[in-house]
Design an enzyme around this catalytic site. Structure first.
Site, PDB file in Angstrom:
ATOM      1  NE  ARG A 290      -3.931  -0.445   2.730  1.00 44.65           N
ATOM      2  CZ  ARG A 290      -4.978  -0.567   2.182  1.00 44.65           C
ATOM      3  NH1 ARG A 290      -5.325  -1.862   2.071  1.00 44.65           N
ATOM      4  NH2 ARG A 290      -6.311   0.103   2.236  1.00 44.65           N
TER       5      ARG A 290
ATOM      6  CE1 TYR B  65      -4.620   6.757  -3.165  1.00 47.34           C
ATOM      7  CE2 TYR B  65      -4.846   6.004  -0.865  1.00 47.34           C
ATOM      8  CZ  TYR B  65      -5.438   6.727  -1.977  1.00 47.34           C
ATOM      9  OH  TYR B  65      -6.584   7.623  -1.865  1.00 47.34           O
ATOM     10  CG  ASP B  66      -0.872   3.856   2.808  1.00 45.08           C
ATOM     11  OD1 ASP B  66      -1.539   3.842   1.700  1.00 45.08           O
ATOM     12  OD2 ASP B  66      -0.648   3.111   3.592  1.00 45.08           O
TER      13      ASP B  66
ATOM     14  NE  ARG C 128     -12.585   3.210  -4.474  1.00 48.10           N
ATOM     15  CZ  ARG C 128     -12.711   4.427  -4.667  1.00 48.10           C
ATOM     16  NH1 ARG C 128     -12.231   5.281  -3.733  1.00 48.10           N
ATOM     17  NH2 ARG C 128     -12.884   4.705  -5.952  1.00 48.10           N
TER      18      ARG C 128
ATOM     19  CD  GLN D 138     -11.742  -6.567   7.508  1.00 48.87           C
ATOM     20  OE1 GLN D 138     -11.978  -7.347   8.195  1.00 48.87           O
ATOM     21  NE2 GLN D 138     -11.488  -6.674   6.057  1.00 48.87           N
ATOM     22  CB  THR D 139     -14.056  -0.881  11.804  1.00 49.37           C
ATOM     23  OG1 THR D 139     -12.881  -0.101  12.298  1.00 49.37           O
ATOM     24  CG2 THR D 139     -14.369  -1.786  12.810  1.00 49.37           C
ATOM     25  NE  ARG D 140     -10.805   0.232   5.502  1.00 47.71           N
ATOM     26  CZ  ARG D 140      -9.875  -0.767   6.271  1.00 47.71           C
ATOM     27  NH1 ARG D 140     -10.249  -0.790   7.461  1.00 47.71           N
ATOM     28  NH2 ARG D 140      -9.092  -0.965   5.587  1.00 47.71           N
TER      29      ARG D 140
ATOM     30  NE  ARG E 193      -8.686   4.171   6.838  1.00 43.45           N
ATOM     31  CZ  ARG E 193      -8.430   3.381   5.782  1.00 43.45           C
ATOM     32  NH1 ARG E 193      -9.493   3.248   4.773  1.00 43.45           N
ATOM     33  NH2 ARG E 193      -7.271   3.100   5.313  1.00 43.45           N
TER      34      ARG E 193
HETATM   35  P1  NAD Z   1     -11.084   7.331  -8.609  1.00 46.81           P
HETATM   36  O1  NAD Z   1     -10.192   6.448  -9.292  1.00 46.81           O
HETATM   37  O2  NAD Z   1     -12.810   7.112  -9.132  1.00 46.81           O
HETATM   38  O3  NAD Z   1     -10.873   8.832  -9.574  1.00 46.81           O
HETATM   39  C1  NAD Z   1      -9.348   9.164  -9.543  1.00 46.81           C
HETATM   40  C2  NAD Z   1      -9.385   9.738 -11.094  1.00 46.81           C
HETATM   41  O4  NAD Z   1      -7.812  10.334 -11.188  1.00 46.81           O
HETATM   42  C3  NAD Z   1      -9.658   8.780 -12.005  1.00 46.81           C
HETATM   43  O5  NAD Z   1     -10.565   9.599 -13.038  1.00 46.81           O
HETATM   44  C4  NAD Z   1      -8.390   8.555 -12.658  1.00 46.81           C
HETATM   45  O6  NAD Z   1      -8.448   8.419 -14.333  1.00 46.81           O
HETATM   46  C5  NAD Z   1      -7.504  10.052 -12.613  1.00 46.81           C
HETATM   47  N1  NAD Z   1      -6.184   9.877 -12.639  1.00 46.81           N
HETATM   48  C6  NAD Z   1      -5.480   8.774 -12.187  1.00 46.81           C
HETATM   49  N2  NAD Z   1      -4.096   9.087 -12.270  1.00 46.81           N
HETATM   50  C7  NAD Z   1      -4.031  10.145 -13.102  1.00 46.81           C
HETATM   51  C8  NAD Z   1      -2.949  11.113 -13.714  1.00 46.81           C
HETATM   52  N3  NAD Z   1      -1.534  10.579 -13.692  1.00 46.81           N
HETATM   53  N4  NAD Z   1      -3.461  12.235 -14.616  1.00 46.81           N
HETATM   54  C9  NAD Z   1      -4.679  12.473 -14.394  1.00 46.81           C
HETATM   55  N5  NAD Z   1      -5.559  11.685 -14.025  1.00 46.81           N
HETATM   56  C10 NAD Z   1      -5.423  10.556 -13.362  1.00 46.81           C
HETATM   57  O7  NAD Z   1     -11.048   7.606  -7.225  1.00 46.81           O
HETATM   58  P2  NAD Z   1     -11.853   8.624  -6.360  1.00 46.81           P
HETATM   59  O8  NAD Z   1     -12.539   7.771  -5.273  1.00 46.81           O
HETATM   60  O9  NAD Z   1     -12.813   9.540  -7.230  1.00 46.81           O
HETATM   61  O10 NAD Z   1     -10.744   9.511  -5.599  1.00 46.81           O
HETATM   62  C11 NAD Z   1     -10.412  10.912  -6.001  1.00 46.81           C
HETATM   63  C12 NAD Z   1      -9.464  11.335  -5.061  1.00 46.81           C
HETATM   64  O11 NAD Z   1      -9.796  11.335  -3.771  1.00 46.81           O
HETATM   65  C13 NAD Z   1      -8.140  10.452  -5.051  1.00 46.81           C
HETATM   66  O12 NAD Z   1      -7.067  11.329  -5.193  1.00 46.81           O
HETATM   67  C14 NAD Z   1      -8.203   9.628  -3.868  1.00 46.81           C
HETATM   68  O13 NAD Z   1      -6.842   9.445  -3.363  1.00 46.81           O
HETATM   69  C15 NAD Z   1      -8.893  10.657  -2.912  1.00 46.81           C
HETATM   70  N6  NAD Z   1      -9.694   9.833  -1.771  1.00 46.81           N
HETATM   71  C16 NAD Z   1     -10.680   9.117  -2.271  1.00 46.81           C
HETATM   72  C17 NAD Z   1     -11.343   8.365  -1.385  1.00 46.81           C
HETATM   73  C18 NAD Z   1     -12.644   7.624  -1.610  1.00 46.81           C
HETATM   74  O14 NAD Z   1     -13.017   6.688  -0.678  1.00 46.81           O
HETATM   75  N7  NAD Z   1     -13.130   7.698  -2.533  1.00 46.81           N
HETATM   76  C19 NAD Z   1     -10.934   8.606   0.179  1.00 46.81           C
HETATM   77  C20 NAD Z   1      -9.814   9.105   0.297  1.00 46.81           C
HETATM   78  C21 NAD Z   1      -8.948   9.743  -0.664  1.00 46.81           C
HETATM   79  N1  UDP Z   2     -12.894  -5.657   1.377  1.00 45.12           N
HETATM   80  C1  UDP Z   2     -13.567  -6.667   1.556  1.00 45.12           C
HETATM   81  N2  UDP Z   2     -13.970  -7.271   0.332  1.00 45.12           N
HETATM   82  C2  UDP Z   2     -13.831  -6.887  -0.752  1.00 45.12           C
HETATM   83  C3  UDP Z   2     -13.307  -5.639  -0.891  1.00 45.12           C
HETATM   84  C4  UDP Z   2     -12.779  -4.933   0.287  1.00 45.12           C
HETATM   85  O1  UDP Z   2     -13.468  -7.488   2.465  1.00 45.12           O
HETATM   86  O2  UDP Z   2     -14.360  -7.469  -1.940  1.00 45.12           O
HETATM   87  C5  UDP Z   2     -12.435  -5.263   2.689  1.00 45.12           C
HETATM   88  C6  UDP Z   2     -10.933  -4.712   2.568  1.00 45.12           C
HETATM   89  O3  UDP Z   2     -10.012  -5.672   2.990  1.00 45.12           O
HETATM   90  C7  UDP Z   2     -10.887  -3.510   3.504  1.00 45.12           C
HETATM   91  C8  UDP Z   2     -12.074  -2.794   3.488  1.00 45.12           C
HETATM   92  O4  UDP Z   2     -13.152  -3.954   2.988  1.00 45.12           O
HETATM   93  O5  UDP Z   2     -10.730  -3.927   4.819  1.00 45.12           O
HETATM   94  C9  UDP Z   2     -12.262  -1.754   2.697  1.00 45.12           C
HETATM   95  O6  UDP Z   2     -11.444  -1.823   1.396  1.00 45.12           O
HETATM   96  P1  UDP Z   2     -11.678  -0.944   0.404  1.00 45.12           P
HETATM   97  O7  UDP Z   2     -10.580  -1.359  -0.756  1.00 45.12           O
HETATM   98  O8  UDP Z   2     -12.861  -0.617   0.032  1.00 45.12           O
HETATM   99  O9  UDP Z   2     -10.717   0.338   0.716  1.00 45.12           O
HETATM  100  P2  UDP Z   2      -9.505   0.598   1.939  1.00 45.12           P
HETATM  101  O10 UDP Z   2     -10.102   1.257   2.958  1.00 45.12           O
HETATM  102  O11 UDP Z   2      -8.930  -0.698   2.486  1.00 45.12           O
HETATM  103  O12 UDP Z   2      -8.746   1.385   1.169  1.00 45.12           O
END
Ligand code: NAD
Ligand code: UDP
Length: 327
Positions: free
Chosen positions: A144, A147-148, A188, A211-213, A279
Site C-alpha cells: 500500500r 499510495y500511502d 473497493r 476490520q472496520t471502516r 478506521r
Molecule cells: P477514482 O479512481 O474514481 O478517481 C481518480 C481519477 O484520477 C480517475 O478519473 C483517474 O483516471 C484519474 N487519474 C489517475 N491518475 C491520473 C493521472 N496521472 N493524471 C490524470 N488523471 C489521473 O477515485 P476517487 O474515489 O474518485 O478518488 C479521487 C481522489 O480522492 C483521489 O486522489 C483519492 O486518493 C482521494 N480519496 C478518495 C477516497 C474515497 O473513498 N473515494 C478516500 C480518500 C481519498
Molecule cells: N474488502 C473486502 N472485500 C472486498 C473488498 C474489500 O472484505 O471485496 C475489505 C478490505 O479488506 C478492507 C475494507 O473492505 O478491509 C475496505 O476496503 P476498500 O478497498 O474499500 O478500501 P480501503 O479502506 O482498504 O482502502
C-alpha cells in the site's frame, strides 16, 4: 463562490471528481476537468460534455500543465487498492509529480489549491478514532506504500509550498467515500458487495470481516470539499472529512444483503497485506471550522448506491464485462 470562478478539477472523470465537477457547475463555476482515464471513465462526465462552462482535457498530471484558473482541486490518483497497486510506480508518480506540477501551476497563476489527501496517511492506525494531529503508522515498503507514502509526500509538498512560497493551500484527508458512479470493477468494498449482491454472486469478505471502516456518502463529502475551498485562507488544514459512524466489514455485507434482498453467500478470502484493522475519523475540526458534518446514514446512502448499480446492471450487455476486481 464568485460566478466567474475558473476551477480546475484533476481526476475529474473519476468517482468523486465527476460529482465535484457537477456541483461546481451548479454553483456557477467554469470547470476544467483534467483526467488521463486511468481509473475514471468518460461515461462519468458524458452528461457534462456540451455544457457551456465545462471543458475536458485528457492529460496526465505527471506532466506539467498550464491553464489560467482561480482554484484547483487536485484529485487525480487511483483510490482503490486493486487499481493503485496495478502500477505502483505510476501511483507514486501521480501523487508526487502530480502535486509538484499542480502546486507549480497554482504558484504561477496565483490559484488556491486543495489536495485530496486520505485517511491512508494514518496507515494501520494505533490511535482511534484518528485526529489530524496523529502522525500515523505506515509500512513504507509494503504493497500500500505507493499510495500511502505518495500521498504523505504530497502533504509535505503542500505544506512546504505554503511555507516557502506562501501558497494558499487546503489539505483534506478523505475517509472511505462511496456512492453512484463508483466503477463496477473498482474493487473497493461498497461497489464490490453491491454488485456481487445484485448479481447473486458470492460476497467476498477479506479476512474475518472484523476490520472496520466508516463510510461517507459522496454528496456529503463533496459538500465538505467545497466548504473547505470557500473557507478563508487561514483555514488550510489538514482537515479530516468522513463519516464517523463505524461498521465492521461483516456488518456492511449483512446490510447490503438485507437491502438488496440478495441470496448471495458470504465467502472469505485472505486479508490483503497491511489492511488497516480499524478506521474512523475524528471530525471535530471539520465540524468547528467548516460547520460541516455528514448527513446521510449508511442505509440511506446504500439504497441510492444500490439503485444506481441496479440501473447500470439492467443493461444486460454489461454482464459479460462484469467481474468485480477482487484482491
Ligand atoms: P477514482 O479512481 O474514481 O478517481 C481518480 C481519477 O484520477 C480517475 O478519473 C483517474 O483516471 C484519474 N487519474 C489517475 N491518475 C491520473 C493521472 N496521472 N493524471 C490524470 N488523471 C489521473 O477515485 P476517487 O474515489 O474518485 O478518488 C479521487 C481522489 O480522492 C483521489 O486522489 C483519492 O486518493 C482521494 N480519496 C478518495 C477516497 C474515497 O473513498 N473515494 C478516500 C480518500 C481519498
Ligand atoms: N474488502 C473486502 N472485500 C472486498 C473488498 C474489500 O472484505 O471485496 C475489505 C478490505 O479488506 C478492507 C475494507 O473492505 O478491509 C475496505 O476496503 P476498500 O478497498 O474499500 O478500501 P480501503 O479502506 O482498504 O482502502
Amino acid at each position: 463562490m464568485h460566478l466567474e470562478n475558473r476551477v480546475l478539477v484533476t481526476g475529474g472523470a473519476g468517482f468523486l471528481g465527476s460529482h465535484l465537477c457537477e456541483r461546481l457547475l451548479d454553483a456557477g463555476a467554469n470547470v476544467i476537468c483534467v483526467d488521463n482515464f486511468f481509473s475514471g471513465t468518460r461515461s462519468n462526465i458524458e452528461h457534462l460534455i456540451g455544457h457551456k462552462r465545462f471543458e475536458l482535457i485528457r492529460h496526465d498530471v505527471t506532466m506539467p500543465l498550464f491553464v489560467e484558473v482561480d482554484e484547483i482541486y487536485n484529485l487525480a490518483c487511483p483510490a482503490s487498492p486493486v487499481h493503485y497497486q496495478r502500477d505502483p510506480v505510476q501511483t507514486t508518480k501521480t501523487s508526487v509529480l502530480g502535486a509538484i506540477n499542480m502546486l507549480g501551476l497554482a504558484k504561477r497563476v496565483g490559484a488556491k489549491i486543495l489536495q485530496a489527501s486520505t485517511s491512508e496517511i494514518y496507515g494501520d492506525p494505533q490511535v482511534h478514532p484518528q485526529p489530524e494531529s496523529y502522525w500515523g503508522h505506515v509500512n513504507p515498503i509494503g504493497l500500500r506504500a505507493c499510495y500511502d507514502e505518495g500521498k504523505r509526500c504530497a502533504e509535505t509538498l503542500f505544506f512546504d509550498y505554503k511555507r516557502q512560497h506562501n501558497l494558499r493551500i487546503k489539505l483534506a484527508r478523505i475517509f472511505n467515500t462511496y456512492g453512484p458512479r463508483m466503477h463496477p470493477n473498482d474493487g473497493r468494498v461498497v461497489s464490490n458487495f453491491v454488485v456481487q449482491a445484485l448479481l447473486g454472486r458470492d460476497i467476498t469478505i477479506y479476512g474475518e470481516g472484523t476490520q472496520t471502516r466508516s463510510f461517507c456518502y459522496v454528496d456529503d463529502l463533496v459538500d465538505g470539499l467545497m466548504r473547505f475551498m470557500a473557507a478563508g485562507d487561514g483555514v488550510f488544514g489538514p482537515i479530516n472529512l468522513g463519516n464517523p459512524e463505524e461498521f465492521t466489514i461483516r456488518q456492511l455485507a449483512e446490510q447490503v444483503i438485507a437491502l438488496t434482498g440478495s441470496r448471495s453467500r458470504i465467502v472469505h478470502r485472505p486479508i490483503p497485506q497491511d489492511d488497516p484493522h480499524q478506521r474512523r475519523p475524528d471530525i471535530s475540526c471539520a465540524h468547528d471550522v467548516l460547520e460541516w458534518a455528514p448527513r446521510t446514514r449508511l442505509s440511506e446512502g446504500l439504497k441510492r448506491t444500490i439503485g444506481y448499480f441496479d440501473a447500470l446492471l439492467a443493461d444486460r450487455t454489461m454482464h459479460g464485462r462484469l467481474t468485480t476486481a477482487v484482491a
